[in-house]
Design a protein around this motif. Structure first.
Motif, short mmCIF file in Angstrom:
data_model
loop_
_atom_site.label_atom_id
_atom_site.label_comp_id
_atom_site.label_asym_id
_atom_site.label_seq_id
_atom_site.Cartn_x
_atom_site.Cartn_y
_atom_site.Cartn_z
N SER A 1 0.83 -1.19 0.00
CA SER A 1 0.00 0.00 0.00
C SER A 1 0.87 1.25 0.00
CB SER A 1 -0.89 -0.02 1.25
OG SER A 1 -1.59 1.19 1.38
N HIS A 2 0.27 2.38 -0.32
CA HIS A 2 0.95 3.67 -0.23
C HIS A 2 0.54 4.40 1.04
CE1 HIS A 2 1.36 3.51 -4.86
NE2 HIS A 2 2.28 2.82 -4.25
N GLY A 3 0.20 3.66 2.07
CA GLY A 3 -0.15 4.25 3.34
C GLY A 3 -1.46 3.76 3.91
N CYS A 4 -2.31 3.19 3.07
CA CYS A 4 -3.60 2.70 3.54
C CYS A 4 -3.44 1.44 4.38
CB CYS A 4 -4.52 2.39 2.36
SG CYS A 4 -5.06 3.86 1.48
N ILE A 5 -4.47 1.15 5.14
CA ILE A 5 -4.56 -0.10 5.88
C ILE A 5 -5.52 -0.98 5.11
CG2 ILE A 5 -5.29 -1.19 8.03
CD1 ILE A 5 -4.62 1.61 9.33
N ARG A 6 -5.00 -2.07 4.54
CA ARG A 6 -5.83 -2.98 3.75
C ARG A 6 -6.28 -4.13 4.64
NH1 ARG A 6 -3.02 -5.57 -0.25
NH2 ARG A 6 -1.27 -5.54 1.16
N MET A 7 -7.53 -4.53 4.46
CA MET A 7 -8.10 -5.63 5.23
C MET A 7 -8.82 -6.58 4.28
SD MET A 7 -9.82 -3.53 8.41
CE MET A 7 -10.36 -5.02 9.24
N ALA A 8 -9.05 -7.80 4.75
CA ALA A 8 -9.90 -8.72 4.01
C ALA A 8 -11.27 -8.06 3.85
CB ALA A 8 -10.02 -10.04 4.74
N ASN A 9 -11.90 -8.23 2.70
CA ASN A 9 -13.18 -7.57 2.44
C ASN A 9 -14.23 -7.91 3.49
OD1 ASN A 9 -12.71 -6.04 -0.05
ND2 ASN A 9 -12.20 -8.04 -0.86
N SER A 10 -14.33 -9.17 3.89
CA SER A 10 -15.34 -9.53 4.89
C SER A 10 -15.05 -8.84 6.22
CB SER A 10 -15.38 -11.05 5.09
OG SER A 10 -14.14 -11.55 5.54
N ASP A 11 -13.78 -8.65 6.57
CA ASP A 11 -13.43 -7.98 7.83
C ASP A 11 -13.75 -6.49 7.79
OD1 ASP A 11 -12.52 -10.36 8.92
OD2 ASP A 11 -10.42 -9.98 8.38
N VAL A 12 -13.46 -5.84 6.67
CA VAL A 12 -13.72 -4.40 6.60
C VAL A 12 -15.23 -4.13 6.48
CG1 VAL A 12 -13.51 -3.90 4.10
CG2 VAL A 12 -12.74 -2.23 5.77
N ILE A 13 -15.97 -5.04 5.87
CA ILE A 13 -17.43 -4.89 5.83
C ILE A 13 -17.99 -5.01 7.24
CG2 ILE A 13 -19.57 -6.04 5.10
CD1 ILE A 13 -18.07 -6.66 2.43
N ASN A 14 -17.48 -5.95 8.02
CA ASN A 14 -17.89 -6.12 9.41
C ASN A 14 -17.55 -4.87 10.23
OD1 ASN A 14 -17.14 -6.88 12.34
ND2 ASN A 14 -18.49 -8.55 11.67
N LEU A 15 -16.32 -4.39 10.08
CA LEU A 15 -15.89 -3.19 10.81
C LEU A 15 -16.73 -1.99 10.43
CD1 LEU A 15 -13.85 -1.79 12.69
CD2 LEU A 15 -12.38 -1.47 10.67
N PHE A 16 -17.00 -1.82 9.15
CA PHE A 16 -17.78 -0.69 8.65
C PHE A 16 -19.15 -0.62 9.33
CE2 PHE A 16 -20.50 1.56 5.65
CZ PHE A 16 -19.70 2.59 5.19
N GLY A 17 -19.74 -1.78 9.57
CA GLY A 17 -21.05 -1.83 10.20
C GLY A 17 -21.01 -1.61 11.70
N ARG A 18 -19.82 -1.62 12.30
CA ARG A 18 -19.70 -1.52 13.76
C ARG A 18 -19.20 -0.17 14.25
NH1 ARG A 18 -16.04 -6.31 15.15
NH2 ARG A 18 -16.08 -5.23 17.13
N VAL A 19 -18.66 0.67 13.38
CA VAL A 19 -18.14 1.97 13.81
C VAL A 19 -19.02 3.09 13.25
CG1 VAL A 19 -15.76 1.14 13.99
CG2 VAL A 19 -16.53 2.17 11.86
N SER A 20 -18.90 4.23 13.85
CA SER A 20 -19.68 5.38 13.38
C SER A 20 -18.74 6.54 13.06
CB SER A 20 -20.70 5.79 14.45
OG SER A 20 -20.04 6.12 15.64
N VAL A 21 -19.26 7.51 12.37
CA VAL A 21 -18.50 8.71 12.05
C VAL A 21 -18.01 9.32 13.35
CG1 VAL A 21 -18.63 11.03 11.08
CG2 VAL A 21 -19.77 9.13 9.92
N GLY A 22 -16.74 9.67 13.39
CA GLY A 22 -16.16 10.28 14.57
C GLY A 22 -15.47 9.29 15.50
#
Length: 84
Positions: free
Chosen positions: A56-77
């Motif tokens: 990567s050029h600085g990003c944090i890459r995750m398995a798609n299923s993991d980032v989909i799970n994380l996306f649903g668990r965190v909120s803006v801020g």
């Protein structure tokens, strides 16, 4: 952290992107070090077989299923701490 659903076709981020916004002026906020302006994200990848290998050029890459799970668990801020 800015939370936005983005579907990409071509840069390898296939599922979700969590936009990061730095908090420390001079370290990750403002000018040429600004995390948000430099497009530094947490995102899924088309190249899951390369996770754990620096490509990567600085990003944090995750398995798609993991980032989909994380996306649903965190909120803006939500506070994100990145450690080595």
């Amino acid at each position: 952290m800015h939370q936005r659903l983005r579907l990409y076709d071509g840069d390898g981020a296939l599922s979700r992107i969590l936009w990061l916004d730095g908090l420390v002026t001079g370290l990750n906020r403002g000018g040429s070090v600004d995390t948000l302006r430099r497009d530094i994200y947490i995102h899924g990848t088309a190249d899951e077989h390369q996770l754990g290998v620096p490509t990567s050029h600085g990003c944090i890459r995750m398995a798609n299923s993991d980032v989909i799970n994380l996306f649903g668990r965190v909120s803006v801020g939500s506070l994100v701490t990145v450690e080595d």
